[in-house]
Every structure is written in C-alpha cells, then in structure tokens.
Design a protein around this motif. Structure first.
Motif, short mmCIF file in Angstrom:
data_model
loop_
_atom_site.label_atom_id
_atom_site.label_comp_id
_atom_site.label_asym_id
_atom_site.label_seq_id
_atom_site.Cartn_x
_atom_site.Cartn_y
_atom_site.Cartn_z
N VAL A 98 38.05 37.52 41.26
CA VAL A 98 38.75 38.29 42.29
C VAL A 98 38.45 37.73 43.68
CG1 VAL A 98 37.03 40.12 42.67
CG2 VAL A 98 39.43 40.69 42.72
N THR A 99 37.27 37.14 43.85
CA THR A 99 36.89 36.58 45.15
C THR A 99 37.69 35.30 45.47
OG1 THR A 99 35.07 35.61 43.92
CG2 THR A 99 34.54 37.48 45.34
N ASP A 100 38.38 34.75 44.49
CA ASP A 100 39.18 33.54 44.74
C ASP A 100 40.59 33.88 45.24
OD1 ASP A 100 37.12 31.95 43.89
OD2 ASP A 100 37.79 31.96 41.79
N VAL A 101 40.96 35.17 45.19
CA VAL A 101 42.33 35.56 45.60
C VAL A 101 42.30 35.99 47.06
CG1 VAL A 101 44.32 36.99 45.01
CG2 VAL A 101 42.59 36.50 43.25
N LYS A 102 43.24 35.44 47.85
CA LYS A 102 43.25 35.77 49.29
C LYS A 102 44.67 36.09 49.76
CE LYS A 102 39.67 32.70 51.05
NZ LYS A 102 39.77 31.33 50.61
N ASN A 103 44.74 36.76 50.90
CA ASN A 103 46.00 36.95 51.63
C ASN A 103 47.06 37.79 50.91
OD1 ASN A 103 44.80 35.44 53.57
ND2 ASN A 103 45.91 33.56 53.09
N VAL A 104 46.61 38.76 50.14
CA VAL A 104 47.55 39.75 49.60
C VAL A 104 47.77 40.79 50.70
CG1 VAL A 104 47.88 41.55 47.86
CG2 VAL A 104 46.79 39.40 47.24
N ILE A 105 48.97 41.28 50.83
CA ILE A 105 49.25 42.31 51.85
C ILE A 105 49.78 43.56 51.16
CG2 ILE A 105 50.57 42.85 53.95
CD1 ILE A 105 51.07 39.82 54.24
N ILE A 106 49.33 44.72 51.65
CA ILE A 106 49.94 45.99 51.21
C ILE A 106 50.73 46.53 52.39
CG2 ILE A 106 49.54 48.35 50.38
CD1 ILE A 106 48.59 46.28 48.33
#
Ligand code: NAI
Ligand code: OAA
Length: 232
Positions: free
Chosen positions: A153-161
């Motif tokens: 999960v720490t490898d995933v970036k820049n998701v926006i809600i």
C-alpha cells in the motif's frame, strides 16, 4: 492511539477530555479506567464528563465522534436530523469554551455536513482549522489498488477522493502511480483492466462503510481511528 503518541507524536504529552451522554457515563468511566491501567507515559490527565461545556473547556484539539451511528439500510445523510442538532450545540460550546486556535476533526456522520454546521456555529474558530475525516476513503482506495496490482500500500501514490464522505464520492486513480524498481509507473498502465478502474474500484471504495456495517452490524473503530491519527 492518541495516548500512545500516534496522532500528535512521541514527544507530545496529552490531557484527554472524554464526553458522552448520561446513559453512557458508566461505559465512559470504564474507558478512563482502561486508559489509566495502561499507564501511557504521554497521558497526563483523563477527564470524563457528560457536560459539553466541561468537555470543551480550553481544548486545543476536538475530535467529534459523538452522535448516532449509521445502521444497515441507512445512508449517512439519513442521520442528519439526529446529528445536526448535536453539532449545533457542540459548535456553540467550542465557540465559547475551546482555545481560540482549536483544531477540529469531525468524524461523526454525515461528516461533511456536521463540519459545515461546526463552521457556521463556531465563527471565531478559523475555518482552516475545521476538517472532516475523508482520509479513510483515501486509505480504502490505496488498499484496493495495492490488492489488485499485488504491491504494498505504501507504493501507491496520488489517489484523489473528490466529493463528500458519502456514496456519491468519486475515487480518482487517473493520476495515481506505483513505485516500482523501474521508477514511478501509472496505475492506469499497471491495472490492465480499465473496466475495473472505472467501475468496481469506484463502487467498492464508495460502499466500503456500507459493506462493513452489513457484515458486522456496526462500523469498525480501528480503520477510522487509524485514518484520524495518520501523520504523513
Ligand atoms: N468519517 C468517517 O470516516 C467515519 C465516521 N464514522 C462515524 O463516527 C460516528 C461514531 O461512530 P461509532 O463510534 O462507530 O458509533 P457509536 O455508536 O459506537 O458511538 C457513538 C457515541 O456517541 C455518543 N453520543 C451520542 N449522542 C451524543 C451527544 N449528544 N454528545 C456526545 N456523545 C454522544 C454515544 O453514546 C456513543 O458512545 C458515527 O456517526 C459514524 O457514522 C465512523 C467511521 C468512519
Ligand atoms: O459507513 C459508516 O457509517 C461509517 C463510515 O463513515 C465509514 O465506514 O466510512
């Protein structure tokens, strides 16, 4: 988590004011006993009360959890008629009794609406100090993508809600990236199934709260506490 320094850091002593309604006073005392038994080194004092004024007196940070919680078959907005009056009263108490630079995190649902009520009814608290918990949705989106691509999960970036903490929110992975040994790669490229990203991913994140309530008849405390206490 607060008493262990996870929210405010390992060097920040805390005094907790815990508020609940009279019916829950005994349970609240048990929470105090447990906190004292744990002998957290950062926890200097614990005050339990059913008096909103006492609870708000000179507080620097207010985490608003109190109110009715969603039951199976309800949307978060269905709690509006019960929770909005509570938030008007709590906002007025914060306005009069909290520290003038108090920071407020609204967790209780409908969280965005309750935050708006707080802003309206506590005009002397700076607007930028009032926020509501949507970090949970962000975390859910990160986890869905990590599970799908089989990365941490720490490898995933820049998701926006975008939008409210509600079933109309829009989890957006269009700019999200994964850290790989070959640098940052777009999520859109690594999730080869575009249909999943445009449908199941969005729907799952929007409906996570509903799924938990359906499965265990109550929302879980752990993920909300973890989202509220994140310091990154
Ligand atoms: N924004 C988010 O991401 C999340 C929001 N929530 C919301 O947080 C709230 C709390 O959730 P839970 O702890 O699961 O609910 P819960 O029902 O276990 O706890 C709510 C507590 O508020 C107390 N309460 C009721 N009226 C009050 C009042 N007027 N003043 C002070 N306390 C009062 C109740 O006695 C109870 O102890 C709910 O509204 C829930 O929907 C929960 C999880 C995530
Ligand atoms: O669904 C609820 O009522 C609790 C909550 O906000 C969530 O888990 O996202």
């Amino acid at each position: 988590m607060i008493a262990r320094g996870i929210m405010l850091g390992p060097d920040q002593p805390v005094i907790l004011h815990l508020l609940d309604i009279t019916l829950a006073a005994e349970a609240l005392n048990v929470v105090k006993m447990e906190l004292l038994d744990a002998a957290f080194s950062l926890l200097k004092e614990v005050h339990v009360t059913t008096d909103i004024i006492e609870a708000c007196k000179d507080v620097n940070i207010a985490i608003m959890l109190g109110g009715f919680s969603r039951k199976e078959g309800m949307e978060r907005k269905d709690m509006m008629s019960k929770n909005v009056p509570i938030y008007k009263e709590q906002a007025s108490a914060l306005e009069k009794h909290a520290a003038s630079d108090c920071k407020v995190l609204v967790v209780a649902n409908p969280a965005n609406t309750n935050a708006l009520i707080l802003k309206e009814f506590s005009p002397s608290i700076p607007k930028k100090n009032i926020t509501c918990l949507t970090r949970l949705d962000h975390n859910r989106a990160l986890s869905q993508i990590a599970e799908r691509i089989k990365v941490y999960v720490t490898d995933v970036k820049n998701v926006i809600i975008w939008g409210n903490h509600s079933s109309t929110q829009y989890p957006d992975a269009n700019h999200a990236t994964i850290t790989t040994t070959n640098g940052e790669r777009p999520v859109k490229e690594l999730v080869t199934n575009d249909h999943w990203l445009k449908n199941e991913f969005i729907n799952t994140v929007q409906q996570c709260g509903t799924a938990i309530i359906k499965a265990q008849k109550a929302s879980s405390a752990l993920f909300a506490a973890s989202a509220a206490c994140m310091r990154d």
